[in-house]
Design a protein around this motif. Structure first.
Motif, short mmCIF file in Angstrom:
data_model
loop_
_atom_site.label_atom_id
_atom_site.label_comp_id
_atom_site.label_asym_id
_atom_site.label_seq_id
_atom_site.Cartn_x
_atom_site.Cartn_y
_atom_site.Cartn_z
N THR A 4 -124.98 14.67 29.02
CA THR A 4 -124.70 13.26 29.26
C THR A 4 -123.25 12.91 28.97
OG1 THR A 4 -125.33 12.63 27.00
CG2 THR A 4 -127.07 12.67 28.67
N SER A 5 -122.51 13.80 28.33
CA SER A 5 -121.13 13.48 27.97
C SER A 5 -120.13 14.02 28.99
CB SER A 5 -120.80 14.07 26.59
OG SER A 5 -120.81 15.49 26.65
N VAL A 6 -120.64 14.62 30.07
CA VAL A 6 -119.77 15.25 31.06
C VAL A 6 -120.00 14.61 32.41
CG1 VAL A 6 -119.05 17.42 32.09
CG2 VAL A 6 -120.03 17.41 29.79
N GLY A 7 -118.93 14.36 33.14
CA GLY A 7 -119.08 13.78 34.47
C GLY A 7 -117.78 13.83 35.23
N ALA A 8 -117.85 13.42 36.50
CA ALA A 8 -116.67 13.46 37.36
C ALA A 8 -116.88 12.57 38.57
CB ALA A 8 -116.38 14.89 37.81
N LEU A 9 -115.77 12.10 39.11
CA LEU A 9 -115.74 11.37 40.37
C LEU A 9 -114.57 11.89 41.20
CD1 LEU A 9 -116.22 7.68 39.13
CD2 LEU A 9 -117.92 9.06 40.33
N LEU A 10 -114.75 11.93 42.50
CA LEU A 10 -113.67 12.29 43.42
C LEU A 10 -113.34 11.06 44.26
CD1 LEU A 10 -114.89 15.80 44.61
CD2 LEU A 10 -112.87 15.35 43.21
N LEU A 11 -112.11 10.60 44.17
CA LEU A 11 -111.67 9.43 44.92
C LEU A 11 -110.73 9.89 46.04
CD1 LEU A 11 -110.86 7.08 41.90
CD2 LEU A 11 -113.04 7.41 43.09
N GLY A 38 -109.83 1.60 52.53
CA GLY A 38 -109.12 2.87 52.65
C GLY A 38 -109.46 3.88 51.57
N TRP A 39 -110.56 3.71 50.85
CA TRP A 39 -110.95 4.65 49.81
C TRP A 39 -112.41 5.05 49.97
CZ3 TRP A 39 -108.04 6.87 45.89
CH2 TRP A 39 -106.77 6.34 45.67
N THR A 40 -112.72 6.27 49.55
CA THR A 40 -114.08 6.78 49.54
C THR A 40 -114.31 7.49 48.21
OG1 THR A 40 -114.05 7.15 51.93
CG2 THR A 40 -115.70 8.37 50.66
N VAL A 41 -115.50 7.33 47.65
CA VAL A 41 -115.83 8.02 46.40
C VAL A 41 -116.90 9.07 46.68
CG1 VAL A 41 -117.56 6.27 45.77
CG2 VAL A 41 -116.58 7.74 44.01
N LEU A 42 -116.73 10.23 46.07
CA LEU A 42 -117.71 11.32 46.13
C LEU A 42 -118.26 11.54 44.72
CD1 LEU A 42 -115.76 13.86 48.38
CD2 LEU A 42 -117.74 12.50 49.05
N VAL A 43 -119.59 11.51 44.61
CA VAL A 43 -120.25 11.68 43.32
C VAL A 43 -121.05 12.98 43.36
CG1 VAL A 43 -121.84 10.68 41.63
CG2 VAL A 43 -120.44 9.18 43.08
N ASP A 57 -113.25 20.00 34.37
CA ASP A 57 -111.96 19.71 34.98
C ASP A 57 -111.57 20.79 36.00
OD1 ASP A 57 -111.73 21.43 32.73
OD2 ASP A 57 -109.59 21.04 32.58
N ARG A 58 -111.85 22.05 35.68
CA ARG A 58 -111.48 23.13 36.60
C ARG A 58 -112.33 23.08 37.87
NH1 ARG A 58 -110.96 28.92 33.92
NH2 ARG A 58 -109.76 27.55 32.52
N VAL A 59 -113.60 22.71 37.72
CA VAL A 59 -114.48 22.62 38.89
C VAL A 59 -114.01 21.54 39.85
CG1 VAL A 59 -116.81 22.06 39.68
CG2 VAL A 59 -116.49 23.52 37.68
N VAL A 60 -113.80 20.33 39.33
CA VAL A 60 -113.46 19.23 40.23
C VAL A 60 -112.03 19.34 40.76
CG1 VAL A 60 -115.14 17.65 39.25
CG2 VAL A 60 -112.84 17.70 38.30
N VAL A 61 -111.15 19.97 40.01
CA VAL A 61 -109.79 20.19 40.53
C VAL A 61 -109.83 21.13 41.73
CG1 VAL A 61 -107.57 21.27 40.02
CG2 VAL A 61 -108.56 19.65 38.41
N SER A 62 -110.70 22.15 41.67
CA SER A 62 -110.82 23.05 42.81
C SER A 62 -111.39 22.31 44.01
CB SER A 62 -111.71 24.25 42.45
OG SER A 62 -113.05 23.86 42.24
N PRO A 163 -117.76 0.69 43.41
CA PRO A 163 -118.98 -0.13 43.36
C PRO A 163 -119.38 -0.44 41.92
CG PRO A 163 -119.22 1.67 44.92
CD PRO A 163 -117.95 1.92 44.19
N ALA A 164 -119.99 -1.57 41.72
CA ALA A 164 -120.42 -1.98 40.39
C ALA A 164 -121.34 -0.92 39.79
CB ALA A 164 -121.15 -3.32 40.47
N GLY A 165 -121.05 -0.53 38.56
CA GLY A 165 -121.84 0.48 37.88
C GLY A 165 -121.34 1.89 38.06
N LEU A 166 -120.46 2.10 39.03
CA LEU A 166 -119.91 3.44 39.26
C LEU A 166 -118.61 3.53 38.47
CD1 LEU A 166 -121.12 5.69 40.98
CD2 LEU A 166 -119.40 5.21 42.71
N THR A 167 -118.77 3.66 37.16
CA THR A 167 -117.65 3.54 36.23
C THR A 167 -117.28 4.89 35.64
OG1 THR A 167 -118.48 1.34 35.64
CG2 THR A 167 -116.82 2.32 34.19
N PRO A 168 -116.00 5.27 35.67
CA PRO A 168 -115.59 6.52 35.02
C PRO A 168 -116.00 6.55 33.56
CG PRO A 168 -113.79 5.62 36.35
CD PRO A 168 -114.87 4.58 36.32
#
Length: 271
Positions: A4-11, A38-43, A57-62, A163-168
Motif C-alpha cells: 500500500t505504500s508503493v505506487g506510480a502514475l504516468l502522465l 492535452g494530457w493523459t494519465v496511465l495507471v 522508480d526503475r520500472v516506471v522510468v523504463s 481526475p478527483a481522487g487520482l492523487t499522487p
C-alpha cells in the motif's frame, strides 16, 4: 515492502487517442484516462515492482522512456515508496531528468534537474521556475508525497487536471479503482502480436515520418518513385549498366511497397 505504500502514475502530454497505441506496446495492464487539456494519465493495474528485482522508480522510468522514444510528446513518471518519492521526465531520445525527495520531504535532487525539467516542458524560464524552486528547498511541513502533489498542482498551469481522487501518493489499489470509474477511461492490455504490430505501426504513422508512410504524400512519393524507376531500369538495361539497373530497381521496389503498404493500412482501418 508494504504494497500500500508503493505506487506510480504516468502522465503523458498528449491526448488519449495519441497515447493509446504507444501504451499498448508496453504490453502491461494499464488504465488510460483523460487528464485535462492535452494530457493523459496511465495507471498501472499490476504491481511488477513487487514481483521482481527492480524498485518502482526503475520500472516506471523504463515505461516512460519506452513511451517517449519515437514520439513528439514527453512522459512524466511520478512514483513513491516507503522511503522516497520522485519524478522522471522522458522526452524523445534525450537523457531522462528526475528529482527525488526522501520520505520526510528532504530534497535529494539537483537544482539543475528542475531547470531542465522546466525547459523540456516548455515552461517559462523565469516565472515558472520560480514557482518550482520551493520544491528544492527544505520544508519541515512537507513530506515526499506532499511534494508530488504540489508538483501536480503546479502543472495545472500547463493544462494537467488529474481526475478527483487520482492523487499522487495514494495506494495503488485506490488509484486503480478511481481510474476505472473516470469518464473516458479505458483498460489497455496486450492482446497478441497482431495487435502489437498494429499499435507499433500506429505509433510510427503518428510520428514525423507518418505523412510519408501513409496518405496522399506517401502515395505521391511512391508514384514518383515508380515513374522515375521504370524508365531508369529500361534505359540502364539498354546500356547494360548494372549500377543504374540496381538504382532503378530499388526505386521501383520502394514505390511498389509504398503503394502496397498504404492500401494495406487503409484496409486495416476499415476492419
Amino acid at each position: 515492502m508494504n504494497a500500500t505504500s508503493v505506487g506510480a502514475l504516468l502522465l503523458c502530454r498528449a491526448e488519449p487517442a495519441v497515447v493509446r497505441p504507444a501504451a499498448h506496446l508496453l504490453r502491461e495492464r494499464l488504465l488510460l484516462a483523460p487528464a485535462g487539456a492535452g494530457w493523459t494519465v496511465l495507471v498501472p493495474e499490476g504491481k511488477p515492482w513487487l514481483h521482481g528485482d527492480h524498485p518502482v522508480d526503475r520500472v516506471v522510468v523504463s515505461w516512460a522512456t519506452a513511451l517517449a522514444v519515437g514520439s513528439n510528446w514527453p512522459v512524466l513518471a511520478l512514483w513513491w515508496d516507503a522511503g522516497r518519492a520522485g519524478y522522471t521526465l522522458a522526452a524523445g531520445f534525450r537523457r531522462t531528468v528526475g528529482y527525488v525527495w526522501l520520505a520526510d520531504g528532504t530534497p535529494g535532487g539537483e537544482d539543475e534537474a528542475m531547470r531542465t525539467f522546466a525547459a523540456r516542458l516548455g515552461l517559462d524560464p523565469v516565472l515558472d521556475l520560480q514557482a518550482l524552486e520551493p520544491l528544492t528547498h527544505q520544508d519541515p511541513e512537507a513530506d515526499s508525497r506532499t511534494r508530488l502533489r504540489a508538483l501536480a498542482a503546479f502543472l495545472t498551469r500547463t493544462g494537467l487536471m488529474l481526475p478527483a481522487g487520482l492523487t499522487p501518493g495514494e495506494p495503488a489499489d485506490r488509484l486503480r479503482e478511481v481510474a476505472r470509474i473516470q469518464p473516458g477511461a479505458e483498460q489497455l492490455e496486450w492482446a497478441g502480436w497482431r495487435d502489437s504490430v498494429r499499435a507499433e505501426l500506429d505509433v510510427v504513422e503518428d510520428g514525423p515520418l507518418g505523412p510519408w508512410l501513409r496518405g496522399p504524400k506517401a502515395r505521391l512519393l511512391a508514384t514518383a518513385q515508380l515513374a522515375t524507376g521504370v524508365p531508369l531500369v529500361l534505359w540502364a538495361a539498354r546500356r547494360r549498366s548494372a549500377g543504374w539497373v540496381f538504382a532503378g530497381t530499388l526505386l521501383v521496389t520502394h514505390g511498389v511497397l509504398g503503394l502496397a503498404y498504404d492500401r494495406f493500412r487503409a484496409q486495416e482501418a476499415q476492419e
